[in-house]
Scaffold this active site. Sequence first.
Site, short mmCIF file in Angstrom:
data_model
loop_
_atom_site.label_atom_id
_atom_site.label_comp_id
_atom_site.label_asym_id
_atom_site.label_seq_id
_atom_site.Cartn_x
_atom_site.Cartn_y
_atom_site.Cartn_z
N ASP A 53 12.11 -22.09 -10.68
CA ASP A 53 11.54 -23.03 -12.05
C ASP A 53 12.85 -23.22 -13.50
O ASP A 53 12.06 -24.55 -13.94
CB ASP A 53 10.20 -21.89 -12.59
N ASP A 79 11.81 -16.09 -3.22
CA ASP A 79 10.54 -15.94 -3.26
C ASP A 79 9.52 -16.46 -2.80
O ASP A 79 8.12 -16.35 -1.79
CB ASP A 79 10.34 -15.69 -4.53
O1 F6P Z 1 13.50 -15.15 -7.52
C1 F6P Z 1 14.02 -14.24 -6.99
C2 F6P Z 1 14.09 -13.10 -7.74
O2 F6P Z 1 15.28 -12.40 -6.19
C3 F6P Z 1 13.04 -11.87 -7.06
O3 F6P Z 1 12.67 -11.50 -6.20
C4 F6P Z 1 13.59 -10.22 -8.35
O4 F6P Z 1 11.89 -9.90 -8.89
C5 F6P Z 1 14.32 -11.23 -9.26
O5 F6P Z 1 14.75 -12.60 -8.53
C6 F6P Z 1 15.50 -10.24 -9.98
O6 F6P Z 1 15.96 -10.56 -10.90
P1 F6P Z 1 17.52 -10.07 -10.77
O7 F6P Z 1 18.28 -11.03 -10.41
O8 F6P Z 1 17.49 -10.89 -12.51
O9 F6P Z 1 17.49 -8.92 -11.25
#
Ligand code: F6P
Length: 376
Positions: free
Chosen positions: A120, A144
Site C-alpha cells: 500500500d 498478508d
Molecule cells: O505486512 C507484512 C508484515 O510482515 C506484517 O505481517 C507484519 O505485521 C509487519 O509486516 C511487520 O513489519 P516490520 O517488518 O516493520 O516489523
Amino acid sequence: MSEIRKIGIITGGGDCSGLNAVINGITKTAVNKYGVEVVGFTRGYSGLYKNAFRDLDLKAVSGIMHEGGTILKSSNKDNLFNYPVGRKEDGTIEYKDVSDEAIKNLKYLGVDGLIVIGGDGTLTSARDFHRKGLPVVGVPKTIDNDLPATDVTFGYNTSLETITDALDKIHTTAYSHDRVMVVEVMGRHAGWLALEGGLAGSADVILIPEIPYDIDKIVEKIHQRDAFGRNFTIIVVSEGAKPKGGAVHVRETIEDSADSVRLGGIGDVITRQLQKRITEHEVRYTNLAYIQRGGITSQFDRALGLLFGVNAVDLMMSGGAGCMVQYRGRSITSIPLEEVVGNGEMGETSKGGKKQVDPEGQYVQAAKSIGISFGD
Ligand code: F6P
C-alpha cells in the site's frame, strides 16, 4: 517505438519471498525482449534520493529465483514526499518533500521508467511519482494477502508453507507433553495467514481479527479435546486478533514509518490468560514472527513473481504506465494505481480498503464444519 531505454526498479516495504523472482523477470525481459537497460535502486525509495543503485544485467540476476528477501534490500520508512531529514530543536522529527531530488537523480542516470514493487504505502508513492510525469508501473507485494486489487500476492504462499511446517513440528512436541501450544502468526488486520496456515496445519483453534474471541470458548475447546482423549491443543492466533469488545495488541509504534503501528504479542497475552484458567496442561507460546518472511521461495511464488515481472515490463513498454499488474482468475491483467490506492483527495488512501476474511465465507465455514473453534 517506446521512449523507454532504461528502467529502474525498487523494492519497498517489508520483504517477502518472491521479490527476487520479480527482479529476475523484469531484468531478463527488459534485456532480452526489448534491449533496455535496468538499474536497481537499493533500500527502497531512499535509493532514489541517495542515488544508491546497482546495474542489473543478466549476470546480476542469475541464480536468485529461489532466494527469499530482495537483492536490492528494502525499507518501510522512506516516503520521499514526507521524508525524515533530521530532528527539530524540540526533538520531533523534521520531514521534507524530497521527491524532486529523486526525479533529478533519475534524469541524470537516464532512467525513463520505474517499476515499483511493494504494498500500500510503496504503491501510494508510485502513484505520486507517476503524477509527477515519471512513467511508473506497480507490482503488488505482501505476505498478508490483504490487497483487494489482486487475488493473491507472491510471498503469501511461502509464508503459508512455513506456518504449516512449524505447526507439524509443534504438533509432535505438544502431543509428547500434553501441552496447549499457542502459535502466533503475522497478517496485520487480516486473518488469511492464520486461517489457511491453521487449516493446513490442523490447528484446533484459529483466532483471526475478523472474528473477535472469547477466552472462555477457547478453554471450552481445550476441555472438549481432553474429554475426547486428545490431551493437547494447537491454537493459531493472528497478530491482529482481538477479544470480544477489546482492541488489538500493539507491540510498538514506529514514529517515522508511514504505517507506524506494529502488532505482535497477543499470543503471549492469551497464553498467560489460559494458564491461569487451566491447571491440567502447561501452556506454551511460539511467535513465528520473521521466520514467515524468509526462506526458500515456493514454486507458486517463484512463478507468480516471474509472471508479474515479465508483465510489468510489457506494460511499461506498451504505454501502460500508471498501472499495477494484478493476478485475477489465473491470469495477469492490470489496474490503474489510483484504483489500487485511491486518489489521495480528502484523506482517501487505499480505495479498496483491506481484503479481509469473510466470517461467513467458505474457508471459515469449512473449518467450523470440521470442528475448528474460532473462539466465538
Ligand atoms: O505486512 C507484512 C508484515 O510482515 C506484517 O505481517 C507484519 O505485521 C509487519 O509486516 C511487520 O513489519 P516490520 O517488518 O516493520 O516489523
